[in-house]
Design a protein around this motif. Structure first.
Motif, PDB file in Angstrom:
ATOM      1  N   ARG A 336     -65.651 -18.202  88.672  1.00  0.00           N
ATOM      2  CA  ARG A 336     -65.021 -19.063  87.669  1.00  0.00           C
ATOM      3  C   ARG A 336     -63.965 -19.956  88.314  1.00  0.00           C
ATOM      4  O   ARG A 336     -63.857 -21.143  87.992  1.00  0.00           O
ATOM      5  CB  ARG A 336     -64.372 -18.196  86.574  1.00  0.00           C
ATOM      6  N   SER A 341     -67.360 -21.720  84.502  1.00  0.00           N
ATOM      7  CA  SER A 341     -67.453 -20.536  83.649  1.00  0.00           C
ATOM      8  C   SER A 341     -68.892 -20.094  83.416  1.00  0.00           C
ATOM      9  O   SER A 341     -69.192 -18.895  83.448  1.00  0.00           O
ATOM     10  CB  SER A 341     -66.778 -20.813  82.301  1.00  0.00           C
ATOM     11  N   ILE A 377     -63.977 -14.226  81.415  1.00  0.00           N
ATOM     12  CA  ILE A 377     -64.313 -15.638  81.212  1.00  0.00           C
ATOM     13  C   ILE A 377     -63.393 -16.264  80.169  1.00  0.00           C
ATOM     14  O   ILE A 377     -62.874 -17.377  80.351  1.00  0.00           O
ATOM     15  CB  ILE A 377     -65.786 -15.775  80.770  1.00  0.00           C
ATOM     16  N   ILE A 378     -63.186 -15.548  79.064  1.00  0.00           N
ATOM     17  CA  ILE A 378     -62.357 -16.086  77.981  1.00  0.00           C
ATOM     18  C   ILE A 378     -60.913 -16.270  78.441  1.00  0.00           C
ATOM     19  O   ILE A 378     -60.288 -17.303  78.175  1.00  0.00           O
ATOM     20  CB  ILE A 378     -62.421 -15.160  76.750  1.00  0.00           C
ATOM     21  N   LYS A 381     -60.432 -19.392  80.710  1.00  0.00           N
ATOM     22  CA  LYS A 381     -61.088 -20.617  80.253  1.00  0.00           C
ATOM     23  C   LYS A 381     -60.386 -21.853  80.808  1.00  0.00           C
ATOM     24  O   LYS A 381     -61.016 -22.789  81.288  1.00  0.00           O
ATOM     25  CB  LYS A 381     -61.090 -20.660  78.722  1.00  0.00           C
ATOM     26  N   GLU A 382     -59.079 -21.859  80.756  1.00  0.00           N
ATOM     27  CA  GLU A 382     -58.294 -22.952  81.329  1.00  0.00           C
ATOM     28  C   GLU A 382     -57.414 -22.376  82.425  1.00  0.00           C
ATOM     29  O   GLU A 382     -56.298 -21.957  82.178  1.00  0.00           O
ATOM     30  CB  GLU A 382     -57.432 -23.621  80.244  1.00  0.00           C
TER      31      GLU A 382
END
Length: 695
Positions: A336, A341, A377-378, A381-382
């Motif tokens: 990631r 992602s 992943i969540i 995210k940024e």
């Protein structure tokens, strides 16, 4: 890069990536551990508690390996190896002795009684037997000090002391010399030439006898009948119960044909691994073609996946530690951080499925690890700051704990079945994930990647290099900020890397710090250092800001991705002001093109292409006589269309649709920057001031 070189590069890439996948498949298949059907819980070595366990079939209770080995070693102390007599050795030695007696040798010079003594002595020694000194010493040191001498189909136990070695046989001939004979004459006869081993080790018979000897020790110490109770829920596992459970596991593996890797097992494993890696290969090929063609990225992803699969295989094979200590979330975090992602999630799923084929208790493993991958992943995210990696580690620990508690309660219906030791495994996993912060930095240096976190840090205007730019070339610094804003807006519109453009734009003109006064944005009114300089010299100074910028960037250890922006923001274009001025001043003369061209290369990515457009548009917008919607639109259209026409974006993977969207963004941004301001009205008839009252 010419067409031939491009074709060769594409060919090498199409060969390299499939080869990389094949090597990964082969490695993972070879590392697959042997698996049985006996299921284990999260806690290493403890059978999963489902209640009363009874024997599903008759099976023996096997002795522990250590006990069986000790018993076999004990009985082997009385084992006697088998030897045979090679009668040809004696015949050949005596024949050679007799032949030398009739020749002119030392032996032929001896008196007849000496020769008779030696011949009889040799025959006597050979009939007793001569054996290798190593074999003699080994048997002499054994418990029995004896061997089995095989004659035909019969074998008789003989004490090793009955036999001789070549050395002891020679000494025996000398020591038994009859009185009246000269020992020195016998020694000078070189009698050891006729001494050879005739007692030979019989390997096949010995090994067969040894196996039969070992078979006398039974590998089991009892039987468990089908339906017999083994252990009940909550019962403490003692030594005897542990032996029974291990025996059940062994028999189950034998009955399922899994005690070793046969050809069908290897073929089945190969199919499973091939399907998983094939799915990942297809994902990259069809949905991430840029990553597929990028050797560095493909190698990195294959290395991450195979590393964790190999670690799982070794852990399960050698029973090193619990698999829940292995931080599988690092696969998600790393891919990631450096790729994206979607690829990270797909790679994590492939890794989890491959590892589930090896680990005990695969269903629970898959459920927990997929949930953790999704949380990773969540949470990322940024990814813009390093603290997010630390924060995600805590959420991953929470996900592990909650998923484990949920599974236990779902399967057992009793919260008391939760094993506190499992939370220790999860905590160790959490500690390893915290170290992914350092791992990100290490991979950046090893593979030449640059993470979003590093880009955010580099774009901090308080960085020493950017502060120096703002002090030495304030106009250039302001220009870089505006280019950065334009580039980011365009990148977000077409799905490019906005953080990369922002950082690259801030550093793209750092070479102007060497000669800041020669660039218009840093000049004061009525100040022009180019006055009086030849156009070639002025062009050289302007062009050199690219080379100077690269040197400054390399000296300050800026990443290669940022240096790319410095090198490509002018591509192979010309400084048109001095180029056209020279042509106007020298009509009819042939210009030296090399003196008026930037070194390049031209942009080769979406980000560097956007950078070139934003730099040209922002610089040119400062010279507009008026800022209207039409003038700004004409400026953007003219500049970008001329860049496209001159072929500066041929190597960049950017479409006409992308360029149209970029133009629209630039027009909107410039109109916002140079919007018309309201003129404040003047007060036309000011009211007279109120006179002061006079007392």
């Amino acid at each position: 890069m010419n067409q031939k070189s491009k074709r060769k590069f594409r060919l090498k890439t199409h060969i390299f990536v499939p080869t990389l996948f094949i090597l990964a498949i082969a490695l993972v298949t070879l590392l697959f551990p042997r698996q049985g059907d006996f299921r284990y819980s999260f806690s290493e070595g403890k059978p999963w508690q489902y209640g009363l366990l009874t024997a599903p079939f008759d099976f023996p209770i096997y002795k522990p390996v250590e006990q069986l080995k000790a018993e076999r070693d004990s009985i082997l102390r009385f084992y006697e190896p088998y030897y045979t007599i090679d009668e040809e050795v004696e015949k050949n030695a005596i024949a050679e002795f007799d032949a030398d007696v009739n020749l002119n040798t030392k032996l032929s010079n001896l008196p007849p009684d000496y020769i008779l003594y030696l011949r009889n002595g040799l025959q006597k020694i050979y009939r007793s037997g001569i054996m290798r000194s190593d074999d003699y010493d080994k048997i002499f040191a054994s418990e029995t000090q004896s061997l089995r001498l095989k004659k035909g189909n019969l074998a008789e136990s003989k004490s090793v002391e009955m036999f001789s070695t070549i050395k002891s046989a020679y000494e025996q001939l000398l020591d038994n010399t009859p009185k009246g004979m000269d020992v020195e004459l016998i020694r000078m006869a070189d009698i050891n030439r006729y001494l050879r081993e005739n007692i030979v080790y019989d390997a096949s018979t010995s090994e067969k006898a040894r196996e039969e000897f070992i078979q006398q020790v039974s590998p089991s110490s009892g039987m468990v009948q089908a339906g017999e109770r083994i252990i009940d829920q909550g019962e403490i596992v003692n030594a005897q119960t542990y032996k029974v459970l291990n025996s059940l596991k062994r028999v189950t593996e034998e009955r399922s044909g899994r005690t070793g890797k046969n050809g069908w097992m290897i073929f089945g494993q190969l199919i499973l691994v091939l399907l998983q890696f094939g799915a990942f290969y297809a994902f990259l090929l069809f949905f991430r073609p840029n990553e597929f063609r990028n050797r560095k990225n493909a190698t990195f992803m294959m290395l991450v996946i195979t590393t964790f699969v190999a670690l799982t295989a070794i852990t399960c094979q050698l029973n090193l530690f619990n698999v829940y200590i292995i931080p599988y979330a690092i696969v998600t975090i790393l891919i990631r951080t450096f790729i994206d992602s979607h690829t990270a999630l797909f790679a994590s799923l492939i890794t989890i499925v491959l590892c589930s084929l090896m680990v005990p208790f695969p269903f629970e493993f898959i459920v927990i690890q997929i949930a953790v991958a999704m949380v990773s992943i969540i949470m990322l995210k940024e990814l813009s700051e390093r603290y997010q990696l630390i924060r995600s580690s805590f959420f991953i620990l929470l996900a592990y704990s909650l998923m484990y508690i949920g599974l236990v309660m779902h399967q057992e219906g009793n919260i008391n079945k939760i094993d506190p030791v499992v939370f220790i495994y999860f905590f160790i996993n959490f500690i390893f994930i915290l170290f992914s912060y350092s791992l990100v930095y290490l991979i950046e240096k090893s593979f030449g990647f640059i993470s979003g976190v590093s880009l955010i840090e580099l774009s901090n205007i308080n960085k020493p290099l950017l502060k120096e730019l703002s002090e030495k070339a304030p106009g250039t610094f302001q220009h870089s900020l505006q280019v950065s804003n334009l580039g980011m807006a365009a990148a977000m519109k077409i799905g490019a890397n906005a953080s990369l453009i922002r950082t690259g734009a801030l550093y793209h003109d750092i070479g102007k710090m060497v000669n800041p006064a020669f660039f218009t944005e840093n000049q004061s009114p009525r100040m022009n250092p180019h006055a009086g300089l030849p156009f070639e010299e002025s062009a050289r100074i302007i062009i050199n800001h690219v080379k100077d910028g690269v040197k400054i960037a390399q000296k300050n250890n800026l990443p290669k991705q940022i240096i790319d922006f410095i090198e490509t923001h002018h591509g192979t274009s010309v400084p048109k002001y001095f180029y056209i001025s020279w042509k106007n001043a020298n009509p009819g003369k042939e210009i030296n093109e090399e003196l008026f061209h930037y070194p390049g290369p031209n942009p080769f990515s979406k980000e560097t292409a956007i950078m070139m457009m934003a730099d040209a548009v922002e610089a040119a917008s400062r010279s507009l006589p008026e800022y209207s919607e039409e003038s700004i639109r004409n400026l953007v259209e003219t500049l970008i269309d001329s860049q496209v026409a001159e072929g500066y974006f041929k190597l960049a993977p950017i479409t006409f649709r992308d360029i149209a969207m970029i133009k629209e963004v630039f027009q909107q941004k410039l109109q916002t920057i140079y919007h018309t301001r309201i003129a404040y009205p003047a007060l036309e008839n000011p009211a007279p001031s109120k006179p002061e009252s006079v007392e």
